[in-house]
Scaffold this motif. Structure first.
Motif, short mmCIF file in Angstrom:
data_model
loop_
_atom_site.label_atom_id
_atom_site.label_comp_id
_atom_site.label_asym_id
_atom_site.label_seq_id
_atom_site.Cartn_x
_atom_site.Cartn_y
_atom_site.Cartn_z
N ARG A 195 1.02 -2.92 -3.47
CA ARG A 195 2.47 -3.10 -3.37
C ARG A 195 2.86 -3.67 -2.01
O ARG A 195 3.72 -4.55 -1.92
CB ARG A 195 3.17 -1.75 -3.60
CG ARG A 195 4.69 -1.81 -3.53
CD ARG A 195 5.30 -0.46 -3.82
NE ARG A 195 4.90 0.56 -2.87
CZ ARG A 195 4.10 1.58 -3.16
NH1 ARG A 195 3.61 1.73 -4.39
NH2 ARG A 195 3.78 2.48 -2.23
N ASN A 196 2.24 -3.18 -0.94
CA ASN A 196 2.59 -3.61 0.41
C ASN A 196 1.76 -4.81 0.88
O ASN A 196 2.00 -5.32 1.97
CB ASN A 196 2.38 -2.46 1.40
CG ASN A 196 3.23 -1.25 1.07
OD1 ASN A 196 4.35 -1.38 0.57
ND2 ASN A 196 2.70 -0.06 1.34
N SER A 197 0.78 -5.23 0.08
CA SER A 197 -0.15 -6.30 0.44
C SER A 197 -0.81 -6.01 1.79
O SER A 197 -0.85 -6.85 2.69
CB SER A 197 0.55 -7.66 0.45
OG SER A 197 -0.30 -8.67 -0.04
N THR A 198 -1.35 -4.81 1.90
CA THR A 198 -1.91 -4.32 3.16
C THR A 198 -3.27 -4.94 3.44
O THR A 198 -4.25 -4.60 2.78
CB THR A 198 -2.02 -2.78 3.12
OG1 THR A 198 -0.76 -2.23 2.72
CG2 THR A 198 -2.42 -2.23 4.48
N VAL A 199 -3.33 -5.80 4.45
CA VAL A 199 -4.57 -6.52 4.74
C VAL A 199 -5.67 -5.57 5.18
O VAL A 199 -6.80 -5.62 4.69
CB VAL A 199 -4.32 -7.61 5.80
CG1 VAL A 199 -5.63 -8.22 6.28
CG2 VAL A 199 -3.42 -8.70 5.23
#
Length: 301
Positions: free
Chosen positions: A143-147
């Protein structure tokens, strides 16, 4: 913000990966569903109004498809495929965060991650996106596109297991290169919009070379960006920051509709000065096209 994100990715990436021998490019303009290709030049206005150049691929399976996971085996049953800018639709680009869908499939299938809702501890490093600065599960990271989360997962998976997955279930050129943390962010992995549509449709139907349980879990992870009037748009974004070139924005996914799902992929970049911000513009372009085709309800005025 953009400078901070660029610095974050460069710092996390290290040296550029050494190229591997590339696989054959995708067949030009191969229909995602096998039949009924249509070029839709009229969709170009949705890009042009925002100062963007790009492509949009829409795949409409035959009417009366079964829900995901309940179709006979095999990918891409016959349907109708329509494209704006078909040459670009066949061109491969770095997938950026759209690869998180495939990444999650590999992580869950190999047991590297046992539960998509189990949390990985934040390392305490403050990053430029506030939503990244806390513990994250696969669901949060999608959802947050957390790298950092998916880079940590990638280290646990390892290059060998990615290559084995690509051998079973092809994705783009299937190249991993030297950096298991960055091959989907900086390359050498590259995928076309046509190939993203084929992948997403396989995931939607449960027809990929992963277990039904893994595919069901990843379908559930795909973020819902629109939910209205019994119709849901599930999609994953991607943003590639490219040195010396315009940033590349992706949006891939499907629309869940009572009378049959449709699958799409979009990529775009600025065509010149004054272009819209890619972050909101990706969804705006997709919504304009899907609403114009009657595949997504228009918001109430």
């Amino acid at each position: 913000m953009r400078l901070l994100l660029t610095a974050l990715i460069i710092a996390a990436c290290g040296s550029p990966p050494r190229p591997e021998p590339a696989t054959a490019p995708p067949a030009a303009h191969a229909a995602a569903g096998g039949v009924a290709d249509t070029v839709r030049a009229d969709w170009g206005g949705a890009f042009e109004r925002r100062g963007l150049t790009g492509t949009f691929v829409l795949y409409e399976p035959g009417a009366g498809r079964n829900p995901p996971g309940r179709n006979p085996p095999g990918r891409n049953p016959p349907g109708r495929t329509s494209r704006y800018n078909p040459d670009r639709a066949a061109e491969r680009f770095v997938p950026a965060s759209t690869f998180k869908l495939y990444n999650a499939l590999v992580a869950l299938e190999t047991g590297v991650v046992g539960d998509p809702d189990s949390a990985f501890a934040w390392d305490g490093v403050e990053r430029s996106v506030p939503a990244w600065n806390r513990d994250q599960s696969l669901r949060d990271g999608m959802r947050n596109s957390t790298v950092w989360l998916y880079q940590r997962v990638a280290r646990r998976v390892g290059a060998g297991r990615y290559r084995a997955a690509f051998a079973r279930e092809p994705y783009g050129n299937g190249l991993v290169g030297d950096s298991v943390e960055t091959f989907w962010l900086l390359g050498p992995l590259a995928v076309s919009a046509d190939e993203e549509v084929a992948f997403v449709d396989g995931l939607r139907r449960g027809a990929l070379a992963f277990s039904p349980e893994t595919q069901a879990a990843v379908r559930d992870l795909a973020p819902v960006l629109v939910d209205t009037a019994g119709v849901r748009l599930r999609a994953k974004t991607g943003l590639a920051l490219r040195a010396g070139r315009p940033d590349l924005g992706w949006l891939i996914g499907w629309v869940e509709r009572p009378d049959g799902d449709v699958v799409f992929a979009l990529n775009a970049e600025a065509a010149g000065a004054g272009a819209a911000d890619l972050v909101p513009a990706r969804l705006a372009v997709a919504r304009e096209i899907l609403e114009g085709e009657g595949l997504l309800p228009r918001p109430a005025r």
